[in-house]
Design an enzyme around this catalytic site. Sequence first.
Site, PDB file in Angstrom:
ATOM      1  N   SER A  54      17.147  25.214 -41.729  1.00  0.00           N
ATOM      2  CA  SER A  54      16.352  26.439 -41.717  1.00  0.00           C
ATOM      3  C   SER A  54      15.865  26.618 -40.291  1.00  0.00           C
ATOM      4  CB  SER A  54      15.149  26.278 -42.647  1.00  0.00           C
ATOM      5  OG  SER A  54      14.151  27.258 -42.385  1.00  0.00           O
ATOM      6  N   TYR A  69       8.132  21.481 -46.389  1.00  0.00           N
ATOM      7  CA  TYR A  69       9.431  22.130 -46.184  1.00  0.00           C
ATOM      8  C   TYR A  69       9.916  21.929 -44.758  1.00  0.00           C
ATOM      9  CZ  TYR A  69      12.856  26.003 -46.403  1.00  0.00           C
ATOM     10  OH  TYR A  69      13.987  26.767 -46.364  1.00  0.00           O
ATOM     11  N   ASP A  83      25.506  22.337 -59.022  1.00  0.00           N
ATOM     12  CA  ASP A  83      24.197  22.970 -59.168  1.00  0.00           C
ATOM     13  C   ASP A  83      23.425  22.260 -60.270  1.00  0.00           C
ATOM     14  OD1 ASP A  83      23.221  25.985 -58.045  1.00  0.00           O
ATOM     15  OD2 ASP A  83      22.094  25.195 -59.757  1.00  0.00           O
ATOM     16  N   LEU A  93      22.775  31.608 -51.279  1.00  0.00           N
ATOM     17  CA  LEU A  93      23.571  31.236 -50.125  1.00  0.00           C
ATOM     18  C   LEU A  93      24.750  30.346 -50.495  1.00  0.00           C
ATOM     19  CD1 LEU A  93      23.218  31.883 -47.265  1.00  0.00           C
ATOM     20  CD2 LEU A  93      21.620  29.980 -47.018  1.00  0.00           C
TER      21      LEU A  93
END
Lengths: 265, 262
Positions: free
Chosen positions: B140, B154, B37, B18
Amino acid sequence: MELASARHAFVTGGASGIGLAVADALAARGLCVTIADARDDLIAAALAARGDGFRGAVLDVRDRQGWERARAEAEAAFGPVDVLVNNAGIAPDGLELADMPPESFDRVLAINLGGVFNGIATFGAALRERGRGHVVNTASMSGMVMDGPGVGSYGAAKAGLIAISEVLRMEMAPHGVGVSVLCPSFVATDLMANTLRMGGQLRDPSLSLRAAPMQPAEAAAMVVRAIEDDRFWIFTHPERRAAVEERHRGILAGFDAMGPLGKLA
Amino acid sequence: MDLSKAKHAFVTGGASGLGLAIADALAARGLKVTLADIQPDLIEAVLAARDERYRGAVLDVRDREGWARAKAEAEAAFGPVDVLVNNAGIAPNGQHFADMSPDSFDMILAINLVGVVNGVFAFAADMRERGFGHIVNTASQAGLSVSAPGVGAYAVAKYGVVALSEGSRKELAPHGVGVSALCPGWVPTGLGENTARIGGKLSAGGHGGVPPTEISADELAAMVIDGIERDAAYIMTHKGTWAQVEPRMAAIREACELRTQG
């Protein structure tokens, strides 16, 4: 759960405010109560005015070994814990996220969210194995609705705590263990003073909740009813409902706005 | 925000999935992009296939000094960051809370929640001062409702990211800075593989019960661009998310009514 069959409750932040009120309400229903608190002076004061059904445990909820010790001592005295009330927490520092020292965010997260995880890690498996019990987590309306500026760290921790509660409920329900999440607005407690004593910061240290219209005992009565009825959501302040609905409308508007791109789904 | 006025985007988890798709979509709109990253080999591979509009920054989002370094280097090359995409994250561990190792809980929180606020700490004050900017936080649909056991840590982190997004949006809006919470369902990316590579545990059962859909990372990135331009508070990408979010809202409404009736 049926409180008549419960024997032992373990309440964090139990030596004052909502925690102590819940402890008293559970004791009035016949449970023995372990009052776990970071402050030994408050524990001593609370115990001095109470009977044999109460014991104290000095516990910083961030301390995982401390949890194990406190559990072992509490259960040696009063037997297995049936009701866990993860209530300890501190207030937000009042700073906007762009101005917040990272350590301040970390502290709120470690106590208000990590501390609850630690309680579940300590007692969850045993509750599941015995096939009965109840866990109450003290979140906040700030976990449901992000109020104005300055509550970012607190809101994030409390939203996370609501998620812990929702998932835990799903995981525990098949094993006969109930879960409730308490979402109060302002209650007359010493949250602000206790926050300072825990090393937390407040933009306005004179802030007090002592004048809040809701007394801890009112919130505690709602908690006991929710445990008995095995109800998940405990909302104490109906006047906050409009704000919750407004947030929901905002999220739903996100779906409406998907437009042609959303048709891809 | 008006993307035509934006010059530099900083995207975490930017070297794959993404993050990379969003980076490419922003580059296509004329922005320079810093791909931050944790995996230098991924950054290298991506840069090899792209031009001078891209730079890399090796960054573990848990590392606050690393953020300060990455910011300084990125801005020395491409100027002030206008768009921050806090996208780096790892997958659920599949464990029930009663069985979850504290280390696993800590790791997911540190990357998926604290890693996001670290980005806010690094860039929000500058954006506020310049009176221009946009922050996208990759949450999310698990930040709005929980679908199944085993998504615990999560979901905790993602609920926190949504709350952080809402809070910082209120704080920054008066200063011309927008904040969006991106709430996708499952998208085929290297999430599982990347989670394993940085030492995270993975659930055996897939994606928390969320069925895969046909949305690609590129399609999702187009929705993110649209969301930035609209200054959307919530960027929803999967219509199926509705079926999970709505029952939760109904349960909350019912619980509120119960209280109202005493």
